[in-house]
Design a protein around this motif. Structure first.
Motif, PDB file in Angstrom:
ATOM      1  N   SER A   3       0.835  -1.200   0.000  1.00  0.00           N
ATOM      2  CA  SER A   3       0.000   0.000   0.000  1.00  0.00           C
ATOM      3  C   SER A   3       0.872   1.253   0.000  1.00  0.00           C
ATOM      4  O   SER A   3       2.003   1.233   0.468  1.00  0.00           O
ATOM      5  CB  SER A   3      -0.932   0.000   1.216  1.00  0.00           C
ATOM      6  N   ALA A   4       0.324   2.336  -0.533  1.00  0.00           N
ATOM      7  CA  ALA A   4       1.010   3.623  -0.546  1.00  0.00           C
ATOM      8  C   ALA A   4       0.754   4.323   0.792  1.00  0.00           C
ATOM      9  O   ALA A   4      -0.392   4.573   1.153  1.00  0.00           O
ATOM     10  CB  ALA A   4       0.508   4.486  -1.696  1.00  0.00           C
ATOM     11  N   LEU A   5       1.832   4.615   1.527  1.00  0.00           N
ATOM     12  CA  LEU A   5       1.709   5.328   2.794  1.00  0.00           C
ATOM     13  C   LEU A   5       1.625   6.825   2.570  1.00  0.00           C
ATOM     14  O   LEU A   5       0.872   7.520   3.246  1.00  0.00           O
ATOM     15  CB  LEU A   5       2.892   4.994   3.706  1.00  0.00           C
ATOM     16  N   ARG A   6       2.398   7.328   1.630  1.00  0.00           N
ATOM     17  CA  ARG A   6       2.406   8.755   1.288  1.00  0.00           C
ATOM     18  C   ARG A   6       2.766   8.902  -0.187  1.00  0.00           C
ATOM     19  O   ARG A   6       3.590   8.162  -0.710  1.00  0.00           O
ATOM     20  CB  ARG A   6       3.443   9.542   2.092  1.00  0.00           C
ATOM     21  N   ILE A   7       2.165   9.892  -0.845  1.00  0.00           N
ATOM     22  CA  ILE A   7       2.503  10.227  -2.226  1.00  0.00           C
ATOM     23  C   ILE A   7       2.590  11.744  -2.318  1.00  0.00           C
ATOM     24  O   ILE A   7       1.693  12.444  -1.850  1.00  0.00           O
ATOM     25  CB  ILE A   7       1.458   9.699  -3.223  1.00  0.00           C
ATOM     26  N   ALA A   8       3.689  12.236  -2.897  1.00  0.00           N
ATOM     27  CA  ALA A   8       3.857  13.671  -3.129  1.00  0.00           C
ATOM     28  C   ALA A   8       4.078  13.887  -4.619  1.00  0.00           C
ATOM     29  O   ALA A   8       4.884  13.191  -5.238  1.00  0.00           O
ATOM     30  CB  ALA A   8       5.045  14.212  -2.335  1.00  0.00           C
ATOM     31  N   GLY A  13       8.337  15.807 -10.021  1.00  0.00           N
ATOM     32  CA  GLY A  13       7.832  14.489 -10.396  1.00  0.00           C
ATOM     33  C   GLY A  13       6.959  13.942  -9.293  1.00  0.00           C
ATOM     34  O   GLY A  13       6.206  14.679  -8.660  1.00  0.00           O
ATOM     35  N   ARG A  14       7.103  12.655  -9.005  1.00  0.00           N
ATOM     36  CA  ARG A  14       6.284  12.010  -7.988  1.00  0.00           C
ATOM     37  C   ARG A  14       7.170  11.196  -7.062  1.00  0.00           C
ATOM     38  O   ARG A  14       8.118  10.542  -7.498  1.00  0.00           O
ATOM     39  CB  ARG A  14       5.276  11.076  -8.650  1.00  0.00           C
ATOM     40  N   VAL A  15       6.866  11.222  -5.785  1.00  0.00           N
ATOM     41  CA  VAL A  15       7.551  10.412  -4.778  1.00  0.00           C
ATOM     42  C   VAL A  15       6.491   9.589  -4.071  1.00  0.00           C
ATOM     43  O   VAL A  15       5.459  10.118  -3.659  1.00  0.00           O
ATOM     44  CB  VAL A  15       8.294  11.295  -3.747  1.00  0.00           C
ATOM     45  N   ALA A  16       6.725   8.299  -3.947  1.00  0.00           N
ATOM     46  CA  ALA A  16       5.774   7.429  -3.258  1.00  0.00           C
ATOM     47  C   ALA A  16       6.505   6.624  -2.196  1.00  0.00           C
ATOM     48  O   ALA A  16       7.549   6.031  -2.467  1.00  0.00           O
ATOM     49  CB  ALA A  16       5.099   6.486  -4.249  1.00  0.00           C
ATOM     50  N   LEU A  17       5.977   6.627  -0.992  1.00  0.00           N
ATOM     51  CA  LEU A  17       6.475   5.791   0.092  1.00  0.00           C
ATOM     52  C   LEU A  17       5.532   4.598   0.180  1.00  0.00           C
ATOM     53  O   LEU A  17       4.347   4.754   0.490  1.00  0.00           O
ATOM     54  CB  LEU A  17       6.494   6.564   1.414  1.00  0.00           C
TER      55      LEU A  17
END
Length: 64
Positions: A3-8, A13-17
């Motif tokens: 699951s994605a915990l955080r998305i910026a 661009g895009r950063v996904a944790l």
């Protein structure tokens, strides 16, 4: 399930944790990927037919 915990998303661009408990599906993007391990057990990804370690001291930069 992963699951994605955080998305910026921004001009950078895009950063996904992601909290991952299963492998990523084979995919590609027009942007580069930077794979960092934040915590958990060491693992590996398969990139272009090669095994890439995901460990505390390893980071992978993958070109589009």
């Amino acid at each position: 399930m992963s699951s994605a915990l955080r998305i910026a998303i921004g001009t950078f661009g895009r950063v996904a944790l992601l909290d991952m408990d299963r492998p990523l599906v084979k995919h590609a993007h027009a942007q580069c990927h930077v794979l960092l391990k934040v915590e958990g057990a060491d693992t590996e990804f398969h990139v272009g037919g090669r095994s890439v370690a995901r460990a505390d001291q390893a980071t992978a930069l993958i070109t589009p």
